[in-house]
Motif scaffolding. Structure first.
Motif, PDB file in Angstrom:
ATOM      1  N   ARG A 274       0.850  -1.166   0.000  1.00  0.00           N
ATOM      2  CA  ARG A 274       0.000   0.000   0.000  1.00  0.00           C
ATOM      3  C   ARG A 274       0.899   1.234   0.000  1.00  0.00           C
ATOM      4  O   ARG A 274       1.841   1.303   0.767  1.00  0.00           O
ATOM      5  N   MET A 275       0.645   2.164  -0.880  1.00  0.00           N
ATOM      6  CA  MET A 275       1.492   3.357  -0.898  1.00  0.00           C
ATOM      7  C   MET A 275       0.680   4.543  -0.397  1.00  0.00           C
ATOM      8  O   MET A 275      -0.535   4.441  -0.256  1.00  0.00           O
ATOM      9  N   SER A 276       1.348   5.640  -0.126  1.00  0.00           N
ATOM     10  CA  SER A 276       0.617   6.779   0.403  1.00  0.00           C
ATOM     11  C   SER A 276      -0.377   7.255  -0.653  1.00  0.00           C
ATOM     12  O   SER A 276      -0.168   7.079  -1.861  1.00  0.00           O
ATOM     13  N   ALA A 277      -1.446   7.844  -0.181  1.00  0.00           N
ATOM     14  CA  ALA A 277      -2.492   8.319  -1.079  1.00  0.00           C
ATOM     15  C   ALA A 277      -1.916   9.286  -2.112  1.00  0.00           C
ATOM     16  O   ALA A 277      -2.250   9.256  -3.287  1.00  0.00           O
ATOM     17  N   ARG A 278      -0.969  10.080  -1.645  1.00  0.00           N
ATOM     18  CA  ARG A 278      -0.375  11.080  -2.509  1.00  0.00           C
ATOM     19  C   ARG A 278       0.401  10.428  -3.673  1.00  0.00           C
ATOM     20  O   ARG A 278       0.268  10.804  -4.827  1.00  0.00           O
ATOM     21  N   ARG A 279       1.173   9.418  -3.330  1.00  0.00           N
ATOM     22  CA  ARG A 279       1.912   8.722  -4.379  1.00  0.00           C
ATOM     23  C   ARG A 279       0.959   7.984  -5.316  1.00  0.00           C
ATOM     24  O   ARG A 279       1.190   7.900  -6.518  1.00  0.00           O
ATOM     25  N   PHE A 280      -0.102   7.452  -4.739  1.00  0.00           N
ATOM     26  CA  PHE A 280      -1.054   6.713  -5.567  1.00  0.00           C
ATOM     27  C   PHE A 280      -1.684   7.640  -6.589  1.00  0.00           C
ATOM     28  O   PHE A 280      -1.791   7.326  -7.760  1.00  0.00           O
ATOM     29  N   GLU A 367      14.499  23.024  -4.924  1.00  0.00           N
ATOM     30  CA  GLU A 367      14.404  21.873  -5.822  1.00  0.00           C
ATOM     31  C   GLU A 367      13.393  22.155  -6.925  1.00  0.00           C
ATOM     32  O   GLU A 367      12.427  22.883  -6.705  1.00  0.00           O
ATOM     33  N   VAL A 368      13.581  21.549  -8.073  1.00  0.00           N
ATOM     34  CA  VAL A 368      12.563  21.648  -9.132  1.00  0.00           C
ATOM     35  C   VAL A 368      11.407  20.696  -8.812  1.00  0.00           C
ATOM     36  O   VAL A 368      10.242  21.045  -8.932  1.00  0.00           O
ATOM     37  N   VAL A 369      11.747  19.471  -8.394  1.00  0.00           N
ATOM     38  CA  VAL A 369      10.723  18.556  -7.869  1.00  0.00           C
ATOM     39  C   VAL A 369      11.258  17.988  -6.555  1.00  0.00           C
ATOM     40  O   VAL A 369      12.327  17.363  -6.525  1.00  0.00           O
ATOM     41  N   HIS A 370      10.544  18.225  -5.474  1.00  0.00           N
ATOM     42  CA  HIS A 370      10.985  17.721  -4.170  1.00  0.00           C
ATOM     43  C   HIS A 370      10.808  16.203  -4.110  1.00  0.00           C
ATOM     44  O   HIS A 370       9.842  15.659  -4.672  1.00  0.00           O
ATOM     45  N   ALA A 371      11.726  15.537  -3.421  1.00  0.00           N
ATOM     46  CA  ALA A 371      11.681  14.064  -3.333  1.00  0.00           C
ATOM     47  C   ALA A 371      10.338  13.556  -2.779  1.00  0.00           C
ATOM     48  O   ALA A 371       9.850  12.510  -3.195  1.00  0.00           O
ATOM     49  N   ASP A 372       9.725  14.319  -1.888  1.00  0.00           N
ATOM     50  CA  ASP A 372       8.445  13.881  -1.314  1.00  0.00           C
ATOM     51  C   ASP A 372       7.299  13.966  -2.325  1.00  0.00           C
ATOM     52  O   ASP A 372       6.220  13.417  -2.095  1.00  0.00           O
ATOM     53  N   ASP A 373       7.528  14.731  -3.373  1.00  0.00           N
ATOM     54  CA  ASP A 373       6.472  14.963  -4.367  1.00  0.00           C
ATOM     55  C   ASP A 373       6.727  14.161  -5.645  1.00  0.00           C
ATOM     56  O   ASP A 373       6.279  14.534  -6.728  1.00  0.00           O
ATOM     57  N   LEU A 374       7.454  13.078  -5.507  1.00  0.00           N
ATOM     58  CA  LEU A 374       7.945  12.387  -6.681  1.00  0.00           C
ATOM     59  C   LEU A 374       7.687  10.887  -6.521  1.00  0.00           C
ATOM     60  O   LEU A 374       7.926  10.325  -5.463  1.00  0.00           O
ATOM     61  N   VAL A 375       7.172  10.277  -7.566  1.00  0.00           N
ATOM     62  CA  VAL A 375       6.975   8.828  -7.477  1.00  0.00           C
ATOM     63  C   VAL A 375       7.657   8.158  -8.682  1.00  0.00           C
ATOM     64  O   VAL A 375       7.384   8.505  -9.826  1.00  0.00           O
ATOM     65  N   PRO A 376       8.586   7.228  -8.415  1.00  0.00           N
ATOM     66  CA  PRO A 376       9.242   6.525  -9.519  1.00  0.00           C
ATOM     67  C   PRO A 376       8.248   5.630 -10.236  1.00  0.00           C
ATOM     68  O   PRO A 376       7.360   5.053  -9.610  1.00  0.00           O
ATOM     69  N   LEU A 377       8.382   5.522 -11.532  1.00  0.00           N
ATOM     70  CA  LEU A 377       7.465   4.672 -12.301  1.00  0.00           C
ATOM     71  C   LEU A 377       8.157   3.418 -12.808  1.00  0.00           C
ATOM     72  O   LEU A 377       7.549   2.599 -13.479  1.00  0.00           O
ATOM     73  N   THR A 378       9.421   3.288 -12.505  1.00  0.00           N
ATOM     74  CA  THR A 378      10.131   2.109 -13.022  1.00  0.00           C
ATOM     75  C   THR A 378      10.212   1.018 -11.969  1.00  0.00           C
ATOM     76  O   THR A 378      10.064   1.292 -10.799  1.00  0.00           O
TER      77      THR A 378
END
Ligand code: GLU
Length: 378
Positions: A274-280, A367-378
């Motif tokens: 289960r991932m955080s709602a934000r990442r989902f 940052e241009v994209v903060h790590a908390d606001d980023l979800v890897p897709l690979t």
């Protein structure tokens, strides 16, 4: 001591304490007659039965547009958005009324929840939808969810209720998702032809490439086909939610709580956590407004070391985005490696990309994209 066997997805579905059940338009309505009370009652019987067994149930029901056709004397699903919206406006009311009357046979109250894609994308809306659904469940009300078709435009629409159901399952923290349609599961060939057989269990939706996917027919009343069901099942199972795909005819069997679980349909084994709602929502629901092209070093930092994305690692961009929008992060080989919420407007970036943070004026060192606001897709 022998280790405890990992439960099968069917066992997990049988034991689930909170489930989302999605039903498609063609399982509830017919073109000339509108809502079919017999089929609707059968669905409600099964849902009420599962409720009585102690499971909290959220229903995601399509059928608004289909139910509005007969009263508007339309003989097929309209193509243009305005007429679809008019049909949904008429039909959603009839649908809600039909459910309300049917659930009243069990003394069960329902609550209508109409969501838009924005409710999944904007975090404040997401939280609001989550709170409302939680409260309804806490009040023993069975939420009946649909997309708010009368206001959703093509650009901001989830579009199909299969994905909507996967999103809702995540919003409510469901531990099971049941997708009911007019086919009884996934086949390894064209289900109308002999020699194809039902796939009973899917461990990893990536295995499905070989499976032939039936397209929704011309006369189709709903929007989804097998492809959207597989996408929805992949979304939910990747977030730790077991999924069952079967026909609405099989609803009683699908909701069975026997220890070894429902003996119907195709079950999808939950793969991810289960991932955080934000990442989902970032991964599955967000509308993407642009792209940032990363060099190899930035890809390694962002994906490998979970760092924030800095201006230095970006060598190009496209799209008309503003700070707070969602953008794709693309590696040197053109593959989208991550998705994130960008901290700058597109117009601000050309002056700073490729430059080291120390070379930038202080107000552009973030940052241009903060790590908390980023979800890897690979
Ligand atoms: N929201 C649409 C309706 O109620 C259905 C979308 C779908 O068929 O998946 O008519």
């Amino acid at each position: 001591m022998t280790p405890r066997a990992v439960p099968t997805p069917r066992e997990q579905l049988a034991a689930a304490r909170r489930i989302v059940v999605k039903v498609g338009s063609s399982s509830l309505t017919s073109l000339d007659g509108g809502i079919d009370p017999t089929r609707l009652d059968r669905l409600v019987d099964a849902l009420a039965g599962r409720r009585a067994a102690g499971t909290q149930v959220v229903l995601v029901s399509s059928g608004a547009i289909a139910a509005g056709l007969a009263p508007l004397r339309l003989h097929r699903r309209p193509r243009d958005l305005a007429t679809q919206q008019a049909a949904a406006s008429v039909g959603q009311l009839l649908l809600a009324h039909a459910y309300s009357a049917s659930f009243a046979r069990f003394d069960l109250a329902i609550g209508q929840v109409l969501l838009t894609a924005d409710d999944m994308i904007r975090r404040s809306h997401y939280r609001n939808a989550q709170r409302t659904l939680e409260r309804l469940l806490g009040l023993d009300v069975l939420p009946v969810v649909n997309e708010n078709d009368t206001v959703a435009t093509d650009e901001i629409r989830v579009g199909d209720n299969d994905r909507l159901a996967a999103l809702v399952a995540h919003i409510v923290g469901a531990d099971g998702l049941v997708l009911l349609s007019d086919v009884d599961g996934l086949y390894d060939g064209d289900p109308r032809k002999p020699g194809s057989s039902l796939v009973a269990e899917v461990d990893d939706p990536a295995d499905l490439q070989a499976v032939q996917i039936a397209k929704p027919g011309q006369a189709s009343l709903g929007r989804g086909g097998m492809a959207t069901k597989i996408t929805a099942a992949a979304m939910a199972s990747a977030a730790g939610i077991p999924v069952l795909l079967t026909s609405a005819e099989e609803v009683t069997a699908a909701l069975d709580t026997a220890a070894d679980g429902p003996k119907t349909g195709t079950a999808f084994r939950p793969s991810g956590r289960r991932m955080s709602a934000r990442r989902f929502w970032l991964r599955h629901a967000a509308d993407v407004h642009g792209r940032l092209d990363l060099d190899a070093g930035a890809v390694a930092a962002v994906i490998g070391r979970r760092r924030s994305l800095l201006a230095a690692g970006i060598h190009g961009l496209s799209g008309d985005f503003v700070s707070g929008d969602v953008v794709d992060l693309v590696g040197p080989d053109g593959v989208v490696v991550a998705r994130g919420v960008v901290g700058y407007d597109a117009s601000e970036l050309p002056g700073i990309i490729g430059r080291r943070t120390s070379q930038l004026p202080p107000e552009q060192r973030r940052e241009v994209v903060h790590a908390d606001d980023l979800v890897p897709l690979t």
